[in-house]
Design a protein around this motif. Structure first.
Motif, PDB file in Angstrom:
ATOM      1  N   GLU A  17       0.835  -1.202   0.000  1.00 29.96           N
ATOM      2  CA  GLU A  17       0.000   0.000   0.000  1.00 29.96           C
ATOM      3  C   GLU A  17       0.873   1.257   0.000  1.00 29.96           C
ATOM      4  N   HIS A  18       1.892   1.274   0.845  1.00 31.34           N
ATOM      5  CA  HIS A  18       2.796   2.424   0.887  1.00 31.34           C
ATOM      6  C   HIS A  18       3.612   2.529  -0.402  1.00 31.34           C
ATOM      7  N   LEU A  19       4.033   1.404  -0.949  1.00 32.64           N
ATOM      8  CA  LEU A  19       4.776   1.438  -2.208  1.00 32.64           C
ATOM      9  C   LEU A  19       3.914   1.966  -3.347  1.00 32.64           C
ATOM     10  N   ALA A  20       2.641   1.607  -3.349  1.00 31.03           N
ATOM     11  CA  ALA A  20       1.739   2.126  -4.386  1.00 31.03           C
ATOM     12  C   ALA A  20       1.656   3.650  -4.296  1.00 31.03           C
ATOM     13  N   ARG A  21       1.654   4.193  -3.089  1.00 29.59           N
ATOM     14  CA  ARG A  21       1.645   5.645  -2.926  1.00 29.59           C
ATOM     15  C   ARG A  21       2.945   6.251  -3.468  1.00 29.59           C
ATOM     16  N   CYS A  22       4.057   5.576  -3.233  1.00 33.17           N
ATOM     17  CA  CYS A  22       5.345   6.043  -3.757  1.00 33.17           C
ATOM     18  C   CYS A  22       5.332   6.104  -5.276  1.00 33.17           C
ATOM     19  N   VAL A  23       4.756   5.096  -5.894  1.00 32.95           N
ATOM     20  CA  VAL A  23       4.678   5.075  -7.359  1.00 32.95           C
ATOM     21  C   VAL A  23       3.767   6.205  -7.846  1.00 32.95           C
ATOM     22  N   ALA A  24       2.689   6.493  -7.118  1.00 32.57           N
ATOM     23  CA  ALA A  24       1.825   7.622  -7.470  1.00 32.57           C
ATOM     24  C   ALA A  24       2.600   8.940  -7.352  1.00 32.57           C
ATOM     25  N   LEU A  25       3.427   9.078  -6.316  1.00 33.59           N
ATOM     26  CA  LEU A  25       4.258  10.275  -6.177  1.00 33.59           C
ATOM     27  C   LEU A  25       5.283  10.359  -7.306  1.00 33.59           C
ATOM     28  N   ALA A  26       5.819   9.222  -7.732  1.00 33.44           N
ATOM     29  CA  ALA A  26       6.751   9.194  -8.859  1.00 33.44           C
ATOM     30  C   ALA A  26       6.052   9.667 -10.133  1.00 33.44           C
ATOM     31  N   GLU A  27       4.815   9.275 -10.293  1.00 28.10           N
ATOM     32  CA  GLU A  27       4.053   9.730 -11.454  1.00 28.10           C
ATOM     33  C   GLU A  27       3.792  11.239 -11.372  1.00 28.10           C
ATOM     34  N   GLU A  28       3.537  11.752 -10.175  1.00 27.13           N
ATOM     35  CA  GLU A  28       3.389  13.200  -9.991  1.00 27.13           C
ATOM     36  C   GLU A  28       4.677  13.917 -10.391  1.00 27.13           C
ATOM     37  N   ALA A  29       5.817  13.358  -9.995  1.00 36.74           N
ATOM     38  CA  ALA A  29       7.105  13.948 -10.369  1.00 36.74           C
ATOM     39  C   ALA A  29       7.248  13.970 -11.889  1.00 36.74           C
ATOM     40  N   LEU A  30       6.928  12.872 -12.533  1.00 36.01           N
ATOM     41  CA  LEU A  30       7.008  12.792 -13.990  1.00 36.01           C
ATOM     42  C   LEU A  30       6.105  13.835 -14.632  1.00 36.01           C
ATOM     43  N   ASP A  31       4.890  13.953 -14.147  1.00 35.61           N
ATOM     44  CA  ASP A  31       3.940  14.930 -14.690  1.00 35.61           C
ATOM     45  C   ASP A  31       4.438  16.365 -14.528  1.00 35.61           C
ATOM     46  N   ALA A  32       5.298  16.593 -13.518  1.00 37.76           N
ATOM     47  CA  ALA A  32       5.859  17.925 -13.275  1.00 37.76           C
ATOM     48  C   ALA A  32       7.175  18.137 -14.032  1.00 37.76           C
ATOM     49  N   GLY A  33       7.603  17.139 -14.823  1.00 35.17           N
ATOM     50  CA  GLY A  33       8.826  17.265 -15.603  1.00 35.17           C
ATOM     51  C   GLY A  33      10.063  16.721 -14.935  1.00 35.17           C
ATOM     52  N   ASP A  34       9.870  15.990 -13.845  1.00 36.91           N
ATOM     53  CA  ASP A  34      11.001  15.431 -13.106  1.00 36.91           C
ATOM     54  C   ASP A  34      11.139  13.938 -13.332  1.00 36.91           C
ATOM     55  N   ALA A  56      14.786  16.839  -8.764  1.00 39.56           N
ATOM     56  CA  ALA A  56      16.177  16.962  -9.201  1.00 39.56           C
ATOM     57  C   ALA A  56      16.317  17.688 -10.534  1.00 39.56           C
ATOM     58  N   VAL A  57      15.317  17.642 -11.379  1.00 39.96           N
ATOM     59  CA  VAL A  57      15.360  18.340 -12.661  1.00 39.96           C
ATOM     60  C   VAL A  57      14.793  19.745 -12.514  1.00 39.96           C
ATOM     61  N   THR A  58      13.666  19.871 -11.839  1.00 39.42           N
ATOM     62  CA  THR A  58      13.000  21.164 -11.726  1.00 39.42           C
ATOM     63  C   THR A  58      13.468  21.972 -10.520  1.00 39.42           C
ATOM     64  N   GLY A  59      14.257  21.383  -9.655  1.00 33.29           N
ATOM     65  CA  GLY A  59      14.766  22.084  -8.469  1.00 33.29           C
ATOM     66  C   GLY A  59      16.282  22.137  -8.496  1.00 33.29           C
ATOM     67  N   ALA A  60      16.902  21.122  -7.949  1.00 34.52           N
ATOM     68  CA  ALA A  60      18.354  21.012  -7.919  1.00 34.52           C
ATOM     69  C   ALA A  60      18.712  19.531  -8.022  1.00 34.52           C
ATOM     70  N   PRO A  61      19.894  19.204  -8.542  1.00 37.82           N
ATOM     71  CA  PRO A  61      20.228  17.804  -8.801  1.00 37.82           C
ATOM     72  C   PRO A  61      20.214  16.882  -7.578  1.00 37.82           C
ATOM     73  N   THR A  62      20.337  17.439  -6.376  1.00 35.28           N
ATOM     74  CA  THR A  62      20.323  16.596  -5.175  1.00 35.28           C
ATOM     75  C   THR A  62      18.965  16.565  -4.485  1.00 35.28           C
TER      76      THR A  62
END
Length: 171
Positions: A17-34, A56-62
């Motif tokens: 369940e928590h991993l599924a939320r992480c993948v949803a957050l990863a998709e949010e990052a992708l949608d934001a250009g990250d 890391a792309v839209t903010g800073a590399p770290t």
């Protein structure tokens, strides 16, 4: 010190369940250009304490989510709470984030996809290798317990990386 391979526990329904939320957050990052990475910090009682996505792309590399969670935990949680917390993440920590996790004294890491999977995927996509070799967590932080990958979620994570690296914005 010789690093040892991690103990791969069976993932529970709560872990997934928590991993599924992480993948949803990863998709949010992708949608934001990250790059598609997302993480969740969960306390010992199961409460979600904080969420983060890659910037890391839209903010800073770290600006990796795992590093953000380690820094937040070090500033806001006591040592016992950090040690009993779990970081769930869409992708296994990079060496920078694994080191921060260990230095912060955080507990278990659970990931949907591994560093070795990501390295293979990047090669298959013809993408540039990351600036730091993709080492497993145990090679950087051998005392941190890790679980993963999640064989059911890893293909979705792969697709998110495919979309990012091949410039495919379609779902």
């Amino acid at each position: 010190m010789t690093a040892r391979p991690p103990h791969k526990e069976t993932l529970s329904a709560v872990d997934r369940e928590h991993l599924a939320r992480c993948v949803a957050l990863a998709e949010e990052a992708l949608d934001a250009g990250d790059e598609p990475f997302g993480s969740v910090l969960v306390g010992p009682d199961g409460e979600v304490l904080r969420e983060a996505r890659n910037r890391a792309v839209t903010g800073a590399p770290t600006r990796h989510p795992e590093l953000e969670l380690a820094q937040w935990a070090a500033a806001h949680l006591g040592a016992d709470a950090r040690a009993a917390a779990t970081v769930y993440t869409s992708g296994e920590h990079c060496p920078m984030c694994a080191a921060a996790h260990a230095w912060a004294g955080l507990g278990r890491i659970v990931y949907a996809s591994s560093a070795s999977q990501l390295a293979r995927w990047l090669g298959a996509f013809g993408a540039a290798a990351p600036p730091v070799p993709p080492l497993p967590v145990w090679a950087v932080a051998p005392d941190v317990p890790v679980s993963g990958p999640d064989l059911a979620l890893a293909p979705h994570v792969r697709d998110l990386h495919r979309r990012f690296h091949l410039g495919d914005t379609s779902a």
